[in-house]
Design a protein around this motif. Structure first.
Motif, PDB file in Angstrom:
ATOM      1  N   TYR A  60       0.838  -1.207   0.000  1.00 22.82           N
ATOM      2  CA  TYR A  60       0.000   0.000   0.000  1.00 22.82           C
ATOM      3  C   TYR A  60       0.872   1.256   0.000  1.00 22.82           C
ATOM      4  N   ASP A  78     -12.737  -3.721   3.093  1.00 22.61           N
ATOM      5  CA  ASP A  78     -12.825  -3.331   4.509  1.00 22.61           C
ATOM      6  C   ASP A  78     -11.716  -3.989   5.332  1.00 22.61           C
ATOM      7  N   ARG A  81      -8.451  -2.242   4.548  1.00 26.50           N
ATOM      8  CA  ARG A  81      -8.416  -0.947   5.254  1.00 26.50           C
ATOM      9  C   ARG A  81      -8.057  -1.127   6.720  1.00 26.50           C
ATOM     10  N   LYS A  82      -8.695  -2.098   7.366  1.00 26.51           N
ATOM     11  CA  LYS A  82      -8.422  -2.345   8.786  1.00 26.51           C
ATOM     12  C   LYS A  82      -6.954  -2.678   9.014  1.00 26.51           C
ATOM     13  N   ILE A  84      -4.372  -1.845   7.128  1.00 28.44           N
ATOM     14  CA  ILE A  84      -3.550  -0.648   6.880  1.00 28.44           C
ATOM     15  C   ILE A  84      -3.666   0.340   8.029  1.00 28.44           C
ATOM     16  N   TYR A  85      -4.881   0.601   8.500  1.00 27.66           N
ATOM     17  CA  TYR A  85      -5.059   1.546   9.602  1.00 27.66           C
ATOM     18  C   TYR A  85      -4.399   1.050  10.878  1.00 27.66           C
ATOM     19  N   LYS A  86      -4.500  -0.257  11.131  1.00 24.23           N
ATOM     20  CA  LYS A  86      -3.873  -0.810  12.324  1.00 24.23           C
ATOM     21  C   LYS A  86      -2.356  -0.733  12.226  1.00 24.23           C
ATOM     22  N   ARG A  88      -0.625   1.337  10.461  1.00 29.95           N
ATOM     23  CA  ARG A  88      -0.240   2.746  10.504  1.00 29.95           C
ATOM     24  C   ARG A  88      -0.227   3.235  11.953  1.00 29.95           C
ATOM     25  N   SER A  89      -1.203   2.828  12.741  1.00 31.71           N
ATOM     26  CA  SER A  89      -1.268   3.288  14.135  1.00 31.71           C
ATOM     27  C   SER A  89      -0.196   2.628  15.018  1.00 31.71           C
TER      28      SER A  89
END
Length: 91
Positions: A60, A78, A81-82, A84-86, A88-89
């Motif tokens: 990504y 979905d 996305r989860k 990638i967001y996880k 990233r955080s």
């Protein structure tokens, strides 16, 4: 899992106490929490998913779209996305 005869592994006083509650049936005694492995640790599944998630995140960051990642990893957008967001955080 192997069955053991309680008479062979428990002290007589404990066996007698247990017989007040259960007789002639099978009973499962789980490991203590500190000795239990976490989900997927023994089979290696946890490590495989962590590697997959890292690869998704790297692809990504290198410009792959959600749709491309969805096709490559057979996951929903979905789910991608989860991941990638996880990831990233967690940085």
């Amino acid at each position: 899992m192997q069955y053991k005869n309680a008479k062979e592994v428990l002290p007589p006083s404990l066996l007698k106490e247990m017989q007040k509650y259960i007789q002639g049936d099978l009973i499962y005694i789980p490991k203590a929490k500190k000795e239990r492995a976490g989900w997927g640790e023994v089979s290696g599944t946890r490590a495989l998913i962590a590697e997959r998630n890292e690869e998704i995140f790297q692809l990504y960051n290198n410009g792959k779209s959600f749709e491309e990642l969805e096709r490559k990893f057979h996951l929903s957008i979905d789910s991608i996305r989860k991941v990638i967001y996880k990831m990233r955080s967690n940085q």
